[in-house]
Design an enzyme around this catalytic site. Sequence first.
Site, PDB file in Angstrom:
ATOM      1  N   ASN A  19       3.355  -9.402   6.540  1.00 62.38           N
ATOM      2  CA  ASN A  19       3.865  -9.383   5.170  1.00 62.38           C
ATOM      3  C   ASN A  19       5.393  -9.398   5.224  1.00 62.38           C
ATOM      4  O   ASN A  19       6.012  -8.424   5.639  1.00 62.38           O
ATOM      5  CB  ASN A  19       3.349  -8.120   4.469  1.00 62.38           C
ATOM      6  CG  ASN A  19       3.804  -8.014   3.020  1.00 62.38           C
ATOM      7  OD1 ASN A  19       4.697  -8.750   2.582  1.00 62.38           O
ATOM      8  ND2 ASN A  19       3.209  -7.101   2.286  1.00 62.38           N
ATOM      9  N   HIS A  32       1.313 -14.676  -2.204  1.00 63.70           N
ATOM     10  CA  HIS A  32       2.075 -13.741  -1.372  1.00 63.70           C
ATOM     11  C   HIS A  32       1.171 -13.308  -0.218  1.00 63.70           C
ATOM     12  O   HIS A  32       0.003 -13.001  -0.405  1.00 63.70           O
ATOM     13  CB  HIS A  32       2.503 -12.534  -2.203  1.00 63.70           C
ATOM     14  CG  HIS A  32       2.993 -11.394  -1.368  1.00 63.70           C
ATOM     15  ND1 HIS A  32       3.951 -11.561  -0.386  1.00 63.70           N
ATOM     16  CD2 HIS A  32       2.652 -10.084  -1.351  1.00 63.70           C
ATOM     17  CE1 HIS A  32       4.175 -10.390   0.183  1.00 63.70           C
ATOM     18  NE2 HIS A  32       3.399  -9.483  -0.372  1.00 63.70           N
ATOM     19  N   CYS A  80       7.768  -7.348  -3.216  1.00 61.79           N
ATOM     20  CA  CYS A  80       6.976  -8.498  -2.764  1.00 61.79           C
ATOM     21  C   CYS A  80       6.866  -9.593  -3.832  1.00 61.79           C
ATOM     22  O   CYS A  80       6.575 -10.736  -3.521  1.00 61.79           O
ATOM     23  CB  CYS A  80       5.585  -8.054  -2.328  1.00 61.79           C
ATOM     24  SG  CYS A  80       5.635  -6.939  -0.915  1.00 61.79           S
TER      25      CYS A  80
HETATM   26  N1  ACO Z   1      -4.692   1.418  13.212  1.00 65.78           N
HETATM   27  C1  ACO Z   1      -5.813   2.145  13.340  1.00 65.78           C
HETATM   28  N2  ACO Z   1      -6.257   2.977  12.395  1.00 65.78           N
HETATM   29  C2  ACO Z   1      -5.534   3.072  11.278  1.00 65.78           C
HETATM   30  C3  ACO Z   1      -4.343   2.352  11.077  1.00 65.78           C
HETATM   31  C4  ACO Z   1      -3.929   1.514  12.119  1.00 65.78           C
HETATM   32  N3  ACO Z   1      -2.808   0.764  12.032  1.00 65.78           N
HETATM   33  N4  ACO Z   1      -3.839   2.658   9.858  1.00 65.78           N
HETATM   34  C5  ACO Z   1      -4.687   3.542   9.310  1.00 65.78           C
HETATM   35  N5  ACO Z   1      -5.697   3.805  10.147  1.00 65.78           N
HETATM   36  C6  ACO Z   1      -6.830   4.699   9.964  1.00 65.78           C
HETATM   37  C7  ACO Z   1      -6.572   5.754   8.917  1.00 65.78           C
HETATM   38  O1  ACO Z   1      -5.856   6.843   9.453  1.00 65.78           O
HETATM   39  C8  ACO Z   1      -7.963   6.128   8.509  1.00 65.78           C
HETATM   40  O2  ACO Z   1      -8.487   7.008   9.460  1.00 65.78           O
HETATM   41  P1  ACO Z   1      -9.438   8.248   8.999  1.00 65.78           P
HETATM   42  O3  ACO Z   1     -10.623   7.604   8.343  1.00 65.78           O
HETATM   43  O4  ACO Z   1      -9.716   8.906  10.289  1.00 65.78           O
HETATM   44  O5  ACO Z   1      -8.592   9.037   8.053  1.00 65.78           O
HETATM   45  C9  ACO Z   1      -8.730   4.801   8.629  1.00 65.78           C
HETATM   46  O6  ACO Z   1      -7.931   3.947   9.467  1.00 65.78           O
HETATM   47  C10 ACO Z   1      -8.951   4.112   7.296  1.00 65.78           C
HETATM   48  O7  ACO Z   1      -7.717   4.126   6.563  1.00 65.78           O
HETATM   49  P2  ACO Z   1      -7.574   3.452   5.165  1.00 65.78           P
HETATM   50  O8  ACO Z   1      -6.186   3.625   4.672  1.00 65.78           O
HETATM   51  O9  ACO Z   1      -8.694   3.855   4.282  1.00 65.78           O
HETATM   52  O10 ACO Z   1      -7.813   1.944   5.594  1.00 65.78           O
HETATM   53  P3  ACO Z   1      -8.032   0.705   4.672  1.00 65.78           P
HETATM   54  O11 ACO Z   1      -9.336   0.090   4.969  1.00 65.78           O
HETATM   55  O12 ACO Z   1      -7.716   1.007   3.248  1.00 65.78           O
HETATM   56  O13 ACO Z   1      -6.946  -0.292   5.215  1.00 65.78           O
HETATM   57  C11 ACO Z   1      -4.770  -1.076   4.587  1.00 65.78           C
HETATM   58  C12 ACO Z   1      -5.570   0.084   5.151  1.00 65.78           C
HETATM   59  C13 ACO Z   1      -4.876  -2.251   5.526  1.00 65.78           C
HETATM   60  C14 ACO Z   1      -3.325  -0.645   4.445  1.00 65.78           C
HETATM   61  C15 ACO Z   1      -5.360  -1.460   3.204  1.00 65.78           C
HETATM   62  O14 ACO Z   1      -5.472  -0.320   2.374  1.00 65.78           O
HETATM   63  C16 ACO Z   1      -4.539  -2.479   2.519  1.00 65.78           C
HETATM   64  O15 ACO Z   1      -4.535  -3.616   2.904  1.00 65.78           O
HETATM   65  N6  ACO Z   1      -3.869  -2.117   1.433  1.00 65.78           N
HETATM   66  C17 ACO Z   1      -2.972  -3.007   0.754  1.00 65.78           C
HETATM   67  C18 ACO Z   1      -1.638  -2.683   1.243  1.00 65.78           C
HETATM   68  C19 ACO Z   1      -0.729  -3.850   1.313  1.00 65.78           C
HETATM   69  O16 ACO Z   1      -1.084  -4.962   1.608  1.00 65.78           O
HETATM   70  N7  ACO Z   1       0.514  -3.559   1.037  1.00 65.78           N
HETATM   71  C20 ACO Z   1       1.535  -4.511   1.155  1.00 65.78           C
HETATM   72  C21 ACO Z   1       2.525  -4.346   0.138  1.00 65.78           C
HETATM   73  S1  ACO Z   1       1.845  -4.590  -1.437  1.00 65.78           S
HETATM   74  C22 ACO Z   1       1.499  -6.160  -1.501  1.00 65.78           C
HETATM   75  O17 ACO Z   1       2.207  -6.926  -0.934  1.00 65.78           O
HETATM   76  C23 ACO Z   1       0.299  -6.562  -2.243  1.00 65.78           C
END
Ligand code: ACO
Length: 325
Positions: free
Chosen positions: A282, A252, A115
């Site tokens: 993204n 980004h 990224c």
């Molecule tokens: N739809 C519904 N529920 C979901 C989904 C989905 N698509 N994905 C995960 N869940 C559930 C999980 O299973 C979990 O359920 P549980 O509590 O029963 O186990 C619950 O939602 C919470 O999951 P978390 O992973 O804790 O959710 P979080 O609030 O952290 O959000 C996310 C996840 C959006 C990926 C977040 O961690 C994030 O934005 N991280 C950064 C990742 C990113 O942007 N990466 C891109 C590449 S790196 C960069 O470019 C910076």
Amino acid sequence: MSQIRSVVLGCGSYLPARILSNDELARSVETTDEWIVQRTGIRERHIAAPGEMTSDLALHAARAALANSHVQADSIDLIVLATSTPDFTFPATAVTVQAGLGITRGAAFDLQAVCSGFVYALSVTDAMLRTGMYKRALVIGAETFSRILDWNDRTTCVLFGDGAGAVVLEAQEQPGTTADRGILTTHLRSDGRHKSKLYVDGGPSSTQTVGHLRMEGREVFKHAVAMITDVIYDAFKATGTSAEDIDWFVPHQANKRIIDGSAHKLGIAPEKVVMTVDRHGNTSAASIPLALADAVADRRIKRGHLVLLEAMGGGFTWGSAMLRW
Ligand code: ACO
């Protein structure tokens, strides 16, 4: 003392025609539009057509950038293409773009920093232009992340999209102050201790397969804002500028919460933030030039504006760039 700067002549972008909405995704994996919007800000993303490759997207974006810059393809002597989703293991996707543009001189190569790829490519190109080695460059970010997603994994497949963006940079003599046009400073960082937090589980030397994207989302989130703001403070320090001096913040586009958190911590006003993540998802190395092209097309970014770029991604890699448009 006067100085050679890499000045942006213009930019362009391309998005595949097919739009995949959150509601449509929710029909194939257990998710909802509400969950995706609340956690990421993403509403829809573009997906490349079968047979449409990263080089096709890049070529469209490159042609748009050349037209926007009012320069001919044969005046380009350097192409740096940032991608983690090349057409082939080799040759570089950049040479396919070079051939597509009918360019037979100079150099073309790919650069891979996930990224952060576009910021890395800008920095490397800037260094090459400032030495006098090359005169006019195309810097492209192009991705088809849809090809490396596990479409059964709801924790990753909802986040990414396909697209391409490009800028034309030209080496120009400038007075040598922060009022100069062009790239004023770039800062690149990486820390391989985090390499297994965001990776693709395949490759030519390991599995002889392409593999799928895997991510510990919460871990990425935890580090993102601190790393992003750290490297932006480096840019402020190097140029003697501060958040108030910035006209446009073009981060980004990974996640609205990361962007909002970074802007808030830096003291950058929300109205100065260019946001496309809602429409593009993204797009990894393509996200910054796609956002730049958007803000130039609707006349937000104008000549003379101070523009701050940042990215963070797999590796981890991260970086910032400050330029005057
Ligand atoms: N739809 C519904 N529920 C979901 C989904 C989905 N698509 N994905 C995960 N869940 C559930 C999980 O299973 C979990 O359920 P549980 O509590 O029963 O186990 C619950 O939602 C919470 O999951 P978390 O992973 O804790 O959710 P979080 O609030 O952290 O959000 C996310 C996840 C959006 C990926 C977040 O961690 C994030 O934005 N991280 C950064 C990742 C990113 O942007 N990466 C891109 C590449 S790196 C960069 O470019 C910076």
